[in-house]
Design a protein around this motif. Structure first.
Motif, PDB file in Angstrom:
ATOM      1  N   GLU A   1      29.530 -56.665  67.739  1.00 26.84           N
ATOM      2  CA  GLU A   1      29.357 -58.050  67.558  1.00 26.84           C
ATOM      3  C   GLU A   1      28.198 -58.575  68.707  1.00 26.84           C
ATOM      4  O   GLU A   1      28.031 -58.140  69.561  1.00 26.84           O
ATOM      5  CB  GLU A   1      30.698 -58.406  68.150  1.00 26.84           C
ATOM      6  N   ILE A   2      27.502 -59.480  67.844  1.00 22.31           N
ATOM      7  CA  ILE A   2      26.491 -60.036  68.663  1.00 22.31           C
ATOM      8  C   ILE A   2      26.974 -61.368  68.820  1.00 22.31           C
ATOM      9  O   ILE A   2      27.171 -62.222  67.844  1.00 22.31           O
ATOM     10  CB  ILE A   2      24.929 -60.161  67.652  1.00 22.31           C
ATOM     11  N   PRO A   3      26.969 -61.805  70.046  1.00 20.23           N
ATOM     12  CA  PRO A   3      27.472 -63.371  70.197  1.00 20.23           C
ATOM     13  C   PRO A   3      26.705 -64.228  69.754  1.00 20.23           C
ATOM     14  O   PRO A   3      25.201 -64.226  69.945  1.00 20.23           O
ATOM     15  CB  PRO A   3      27.567 -63.449  72.073  1.00 20.23           C
ATOM     16  N   LYS A   4      27.272 -65.424  69.486  1.00 18.99           N
ATOM     17  CA  LYS A   4      26.376 -66.573  68.743  1.00 18.99           C
ATOM     18  C   LYS A   4      25.789 -67.378  69.910  1.00 18.99           C
ATOM     19  O   LYS A   4      26.541 -67.769  70.918  1.00 18.99           O
ATOM     20  CB  LYS A   4      27.244 -67.618  67.937  1.00 18.99           C
ATOM     21  N   ILE A   5      24.463 -67.589  69.927  1.00 19.21           N
ATOM     22  CA  ILE A   5      23.858 -68.377  71.100  1.00 19.21           C
ATOM     23  C   ILE A   5      23.977 -69.925  70.694  1.00 19.21           C
ATOM     24  O   ILE A   5      23.310 -70.269  69.646  1.00 19.21           O
ATOM     25  CB  ILE A   5      22.515 -67.771  71.299  1.00 19.21           C
ATOM     26  N   THR A   6      24.853 -70.786  71.277  1.00 21.67           N
ATOM     27  CA  THR A   6      25.013 -71.906  70.717  1.00 21.67           C
ATOM     28  C   THR A   6      23.900 -72.988  71.083  1.00 21.67           C
ATOM     29  O   THR A   6      23.477 -73.760  70.506  1.00 21.67           O
ATOM     30  CB  THR A   6      26.341 -72.449  71.202  1.00 21.67           C
TER      31      THR A   6
ATOM     32  N   SER B   1      19.751 -60.328  79.199  1.00 19.56           N
ATOM     33  CA  SER B   1      20.932 -60.680  78.373  1.00 19.56           C
ATOM     34  C   SER B   1      21.622 -61.967  78.650  1.00 19.56           C
ATOM     35  O   SER B   1      21.911 -62.711  77.944  1.00 19.56           O
ATOM     36  CB  SER B   1      21.496 -59.311  77.976  1.00 19.56           C
ATOM     37  N   ASP B   2      21.897 -62.012  79.779  1.00 23.61           N
ATOM     38  CA  ASP B   2      22.593 -63.088  80.552  1.00 23.61           C
ATOM     39  C   ASP B   2      21.891 -64.491  80.341  1.00 23.61           C
ATOM     40  O   ASP B   2      22.407 -65.393  79.728  1.00 23.61           O
ATOM     41  CB  ASP B   2      22.895 -63.193  81.899  1.00 23.61           C
ATOM     42  N   LEU B   3      20.384 -64.292  80.362  1.00 23.26           N
ATOM     43  CA  LEU B   3      19.700 -65.824  80.316  1.00 23.26           C
ATOM     44  C   LEU B   3      19.630 -66.049  78.662  1.00 23.26           C
ATOM     45  O   LEU B   3      19.683 -67.059  78.383  1.00 23.26           O
ATOM     46  CB  LEU B   3      18.563 -65.351  80.935  1.00 23.26           C
ATOM     47  N   ALA B   4      19.478 -64.726  77.982  1.00 25.82           N
ATOM     48  CA  ALA B   4      19.386 -65.276  76.483  1.00 25.82           C
ATOM     49  C   ALA B   4      20.757 -65.977  76.014  1.00 25.82           C
ATOM     50  O   ALA B   4      20.668 -66.886  75.136  1.00 25.82           O
ATOM     51  CB  ALA B   4      19.304 -63.970  75.708  1.00 25.82           C
TER      52      ALA B   4
ATOM     53  N   GLU C   1      18.569 -52.317  72.101  1.00 28.59           N
ATOM     54  CA  GLU C   1      18.394 -53.000  70.810  1.00 28.59           C
ATOM     55  C   GLU C   1      19.267 -54.334  70.872  1.00 28.59           C
ATOM     56  O   GLU C   1      18.914 -55.327  70.418  1.00 28.59           O
ATOM     57  CB  GLU C   1      18.965 -52.017  69.722  1.00 28.59           C
ATOM     58  N   TYR C   2      20.675 -54.032  71.200  1.00 31.41           N
ATOM     59  CA  TYR C   2      21.549 -55.216  71.453  1.00 31.41           C
ATOM     60  C   TYR C   2      21.053 -56.249  72.195  1.00 31.41           C
ATOM     61  O   TYR C   2      21.180 -57.407  71.802  1.00 31.41           O
ATOM     62  CB  TYR C   2      22.728 -54.647  72.079  1.00 31.41           C
ATOM     63  N   ILE C   3      20.404 -56.038  73.159  1.00 29.02           N
ATOM     64  CA  ILE C   3      19.685 -57.059  74.114  1.00 29.02           C
ATOM     65  C   ILE C   3      18.366 -57.867  73.399  1.00 29.02           C
ATOM     66  O   ILE C   3      18.445 -59.036  73.117  1.00 29.02           O
ATOM     67  CB  ILE C   3      19.114 -56.807  75.477  1.00 29.02           C
ATOM     68  N   GLN C   4      17.814 -56.868  72.520  1.00 27.73           N
ATOM     69  CA  GLN C   4      16.913 -57.595  71.649  1.00 27.73           C
ATOM     70  C   GLN C   4      17.276 -58.463  70.647  1.00 27.73           C
ATOM     71  O   GLN C   4      17.120 -59.268  70.017  1.00 27.73           O
ATOM     72  CB  GLN C   4      15.690 -56.423  70.909  1.00 27.73           C
ATOM     73  N   LYS C   5      18.582 -57.979  70.167  1.00 28.08           N
ATOM     74  CA  LYS C   5      19.244 -58.979  69.011  1.00 28.08           C
ATOM     75  C   LYS C   5      19.572 -60.181  69.500  1.00 28.08           C
ATOM     76  O   LYS C   5      19.957 -61.007  68.852  1.00 28.08           O
ATOM     77  CB  LYS C   5      20.317 -58.032  68.210  1.00 28.08           C
ATOM     78  N   LEU C   6      19.858 -60.223  71.040  1.00 33.94           N
ATOM     79  CA  LEU C   6      20.187 -61.604  71.293  1.00 33.94           C
ATOM     80  C   LEU C   6      19.085 -62.451  71.446  1.00 33.94           C
ATOM     81  O   LEU C   6      19.039 -63.651  72.086  1.00 33.94           O
ATOM     82  CB  LEU C   6      20.542 -61.450  72.813  1.00 33.94           C
ATOM     83  N   GLY C   7      17.771 -61.985  71.250  1.00 32.64           N
ATOM     84  CA  GLY C   7      16.637 -62.711  71.063  1.00 32.64           C
ATOM     85  C   GLY C   7      15.755 -62.427  72.225  1.00 32.64           C
ATOM     86  O   GLY C   7      14.484 -63.134  72.283  1.00 32.64           O
ATOM     87  N   VAL C   8      15.846 -61.581  73.147  1.00 38.18           N
ATOM     88  CA  VAL C   8      14.991 -61.155  74.313  1.00 38.18           C
ATOM     89  C   VAL C   8      13.710 -60.621  73.633  1.00 38.18           C
ATOM     90  O   VAL C   8      13.864 -59.452  72.962  1.00 38.18           O
ATOM     91  CB  VAL C   8      15.610 -60.183  75.029  1.00 38.18           C
ATOM     92  N   GLU C   9      12.696 -60.656  74.088  1.00 34.09           N
ATOM     93  CA  GLU C   9      11.471 -60.100  73.616  1.00 34.09           C
ATOM     94  C   GLU C   9      11.128 -59.067  74.820  1.00 34.09           C
ATOM     95  O   GLU C   9      10.835 -59.270  75.850  1.00 34.09           O
ATOM     96  CB  GLU C   9      10.222 -60.972  73.436  1.00 34.09           C
ATOM     97  N   ILE C  10      10.752 -57.840  74.283  1.00 30.61           N
ATOM     98  CA  ILE C  10      10.313 -56.780  75.429  1.00 30.61           C
ATOM     99  C   ILE C  10       8.941 -56.466  74.911  1.00 30.61           C
ATOM    100  O   ILE C  10       8.646 -56.057  73.934  1.00 30.61           O
ATOM    101  CB  ILE C  10      11.093 -55.534  75.177  1.00 30.61           C
TER     102      ILE C  10
END
Ligand code: FAD
Ligand code: FAD
Ligand code: SF4
Ligand code: FES
Lengths: 282, 460
Positions: free
Chosen positions: B127-132, B153-156, B194-203
């Protein structure tokens, strides 16, 4: 993000030049610095000096001799092909200042890394004398480029097929004997050449910098594989160098350490050759 | 009821491969183990957890066979459970405090954490949490080890645009280049990244901060705050004669060749490693155990751990040293290397050591090892791996203006929120504490995310 090859040139039978698109690296690069590249997912990380950079076009020029698996594979790439990883600029830049007379000595493939350094001294207005050498005429590279920036250029070949017949050190000795005032010598080439230059200049107490090429992996000071002994102290060439005071370098140790993986390297090169031959048969 | 044993690959077999040693609980085992938990009103275990996972909470869900519920519960506090379940030193953290440990054996909290994390992956739908909320503010992170990944991940999740800058060609920090495949499969690290990238984090890999751009240049560019998590990646040497001989590696070099560059697959992968028949590893921590076990798997016949104190003082995780012992690693306790002897080609030929005895406790509280006079002895050796610790790499600190650094080279940061001597720069993980643990590096990332959020909200 991959790094695209935009230009390719053959400088001699086994020396190739590639211009690679890497705008940010090109923007930041300074003389004396290098990059580390990895061609593909199973590739090794190898360091190569940035021979030139074009900040406007975002290009980094690398010039390399095909000595083993990775450099051969790199030489087989064509314009439009991509390199997976390309990281830089690494290493400390050369300390470039205006000096009276600087002698830049480049041997073999070492002419490639000495070129940007020589250019930088030239731009600072120093009197630049260059000595470039190769085993034989066919293997000589960047003569025209070096000529353009040098106040005087001397070319040597070991077999006398071109220019002065002899080693770069003999040419250097001649210049010293002529009574030239020399502020600094910069020497890059195979370890035995740098060692010979340093032996000569030490007896005249002429400040000499060399650029060392131990085996590297990360290039950030993390692995310590690139360690060299300088003045009896261990230094990491990728972050503390690659340039060091040549009179303090333990060249014997460096040469031995460069040979650490010789057997494996030969195996890898052989395997690559076989695969290439198989492919060309198909 | 007894603690459920962890199924493992038999030692004789596993020394011939790089596959994972511990195989993980079955669902039956997990449920049985979970049912042992007393569901304490005041759970002591949680006091030992640096990120305060609700331990009885997730264990209760396992007992009810709600495995997905359990992992969701863990993920509120820990974004890298499959990794922590494998490499956290639970025996000195949560499990050490578990009330059951007094009379019998503590709950196998780590194994349960691992079980549910793996279960979720096998189910396939992570599950990828929705970023509101989107804040349109950029934060930079230096280093993609556990600390950097956690803060990112926390900041994203809070809505920031996060870019992680990584020097190597691969993310994960020590998880990728240090800890071997057989203890932490790289596919697991990749999955978490990958999970963290799916949260929108760019590496952005292949990006050496301090060389390509300095911290100050990043701040000038458009980043409003920056978190330094560049780790403690500087290998230490003993400074004894012979350390630059052919066949002497720092543990970082040895492990990087094998783990990051996959030298164990040479020549299909291009990076070589050379091992020989007899290998000495200096040190007694996890890094030393990993190096020794890697050497064994590469085909060394005799692998020695050379450690100057005794077994009791070894800082390695118990599970690791036990596994090493099962695999036939030879321990030379109370032994200190004094010289590496080379042959005429400059290759390692032998190791000269001196026997030690334990004296009065030193500042670390452990008894100080003292050399025994005239007790030197020589063992033939082909390879030496120096695994006596890591220091701070100066590249980032020394290229950042006005950043306070300790005498030992670590970045000085506030313990609560990670703020450094410059208010827009935060730091945490090994670069602040010195070489520590995955979970403490993550804990620092978590706290810094709160600190950075507060700082940026106060500013605007
Ligand atoms: C700072 C630096 C700058 C360099 N600049 C240039 C350059 O501009 N042009 C050029 O032609 N060469 C340069 N080199 C050398 C170049 O990196 C090696 O020739 C190359 O790595 C050989 O790889 P290979 O797989 O083709 O050969 P291999 O068969 O693997 O090795 C041949 C020899 O190259 C050296 N070598 C092997 N692997 C590495 C490695 N990972 N790092 C460093 N050396 C290695 C070893 O001494 C080895 O014996 C530089 C080296 C350093 C350290
Ligand atoms: C072999 C080994 C085994 C271990 N085993 C365990 C274990 O079992 N359990 C446990 O809890 N802990 C273990 N540890 C310790 C644990 O791995 C570390 O404490 C933890 O990884 C620290 O996390 P970090 O994020 O602070 O730094 P790191 O994981 O070190 O990550 C730092 C990252 O920053 C990057 N970086 C560095 N400089 C720059 C720069 N200038 N620009 C850009 N990026 C940069 C690095 O490449 C790296 O990716 C082990 C360590 C090692 C070496
Ligand atoms: S202390 Fe042990 S028994 Fe009590 S809640 Fe924690 S894990 Fe369960
Ligand atoms: S190449 Fe790894 S420390 Fe220099």
């Amino acid at each position: 993000m991959a790094y695209k090859i935009m230009e390719k040139e053959e400088l001699s039978s086994d020396v190739k030049l590639l211009k690679v698109k890497a705008p940010l690296v090109a923007k930041k690069a300074l003389a004396g610095q290098f990059i580390i590249l990895r061609i593909d997912e199973s590739g090794e990380r190898i360091p190569l000096t940035m021979a030139q950079t074009d900040k406007e076009q975002g290009l980094v020029t690398i010039i390399f001799q095909e000595v083993g698996k990775t450099t051969n594979q790199l030489g087989a790439l064509e314009i439009g092909d991509e390199i997976l990883d390309f990281v830089g600029p690494l290493g400390k830049p050369t300390h470039v200042e205006h000096l009276g007379t600087v002698i830049c000595v480049g041997g073999g493939i070492g002419v490639a890394p000495i070129y940007p350094i020589a250019s930088a001294f030239h731009k600072k207005g120093s009197n630049l004398i260059s000595i470039i050498g190769a085993r034989t005429k066919k293997l000589l590279i960047l003569e025209k480029e070096m000529k353009e920036i040098s106040d005087q250029l001397y070319v040597t070949t070991d077999d006398g097929s071109y220019g002065f017949h002899g080693f770069v050190t003999e040419m250097l000795q001649k210049l010293i004997d002529d009574g030239l005032t020399i502020d600094m010598v910069m020497a890059i080439g195979p370890v035995p050449m740098m060692q010979a230059v340093c032996k000569l200049t030490k007896s005249y107490n002429l400040k000499t910098m060399v650029s060392l090429n131990p085996i590297m992996i990360d290039g950030t000071g993390m692995c310590g594989g690139c360690r060299v002994s300088v003045g009896g102290k261990t230094q990491f060439a990728c972050v503390d160098g690659p340039e060091f005071d040549g009179h303090l370098v333990d060249f014997v140790e460096l040469r031995k350490r460069q040979g650490t993986f010789r057997n494996q390297e030969n195996k890898s090169t052989k395997k690559y050759d076989q695969e290439c031959r198989l492919k060309s048969k198909l | 009821m007894v603690r459920q044993e962890m199924p493992t690959q038999p030692a004789a077999e596993r020394v011939k491969n790089f596959n994972e040693v511990a195989l993980g609980y079955t669902s039956e085992q997990a449920v049985t183990e979970a049912k042992r938990c007393l569901q304490c009103k005041k759970p002591r275990c949680m006091k030992g957890c640096p990120v305060e996972i609700d331990i009885p909470g997730f264990i209760a869900k396992i007992a009810k066979e709600d495995f997905l519920g359990a992992i969701k519960h863990i993920k509120q506090k820990n974004s890298l459970p499959a990794i922590c379940g494998r490499v956290c030193p639970q025996e000195t953290q949560c499990e050490q405090l578990c009330v059951l440990g007094k009379k019998s054996e503590p709950i196998a909290i780590g194994r349960l954490e691992r079980f549910v994390a793996d279960y979720e992956v096998q189910q396939g739908n992570i599950e990828i949490p929705k970023i509101t909320s989107r804040l349109n503010k950029k934060v930079a992170v230096v280093g993609s080890g556990p600390s950097g990944l956690t803060v990112a991940s926390d900041l994203a999740k809070l809505g920031y645009n996060v870019t992680v800058f990584e020097a190597l060609h691969k993310s994960g920090g020590v998880l990728s280049y240090g800890i071997p495949e057989f203890r932490l499969p790289k596919s697991i690290v990749d999955r978490e990244v990958e999970y963290i990238q799916k949260l929108g984090v760019e590496i952005r890999k292949n990006f050496v901060v301090g060389r390509l751009m300095t911290v100050d240049e990043l701040l000038d560019d458009s980043y409003k705050a920056i978190y330094l998590a560049n780790g403690a990646g500087l290998p230490k040497f003993l400074n004894i004669p012979g350390e630059n001989l052919i066949g002497v590696y720092s543990a970082n070099e040895f492990l990087t060749r094998v783990n990051l560059m996959k030298a164990y697959l040479f020549p299909d992968h291009d990076t070589p490693v050379k091992i020989g028949k007899r290998v000495a590893v200096f040190g007694g921590g996890n890094v030393a155990m990993d190096s020794a076990r890697v050497a064994k798997r590469l085909g060394a016949e005799e692998v020695y751990i050379v450690y100057r104190r005794s077994k009791e003082e070894m800082p390695a995780r118990k599970e690791e040293s036990e596994h090493a012992e099962e695999e036939g690693i030879i321990f030379k306790f109370l032994t200190n290397p004094v010289e590496i002897i080379g042959d005429e080609e400059g290759k390692v030929a032998a190791l000269k050591s001196i026997a030690m005895e334990l004296g009065e406790p030193d500042e670390s509280g452990r008894r100080r090892p003292i050399p025994i006079k005239d007790s030197e002895f020589v063992i033939e050796m082909d390879t030496v791996v120096v695994a006596i610790g890591q220091g701070a790499n100066p590249l980032v600190g020394s290229t950042t203006k006005n950043l306070k650094i300790s005498d030992r080279g670590y970045i000085i940061a506030d313990e609560e929120e990670g703020q450094t001597s410059r208010k827009e720069i935060f730091a945490g993980g090994d670069i602040v504490t010195g070489a520590a643990t995955v979970i403490s590096a993550m804990g620092a990332g978590r706290k810094a995310a709160i600190g950075i959020d507060k700082y940026l909200k106060n500013r605007s």
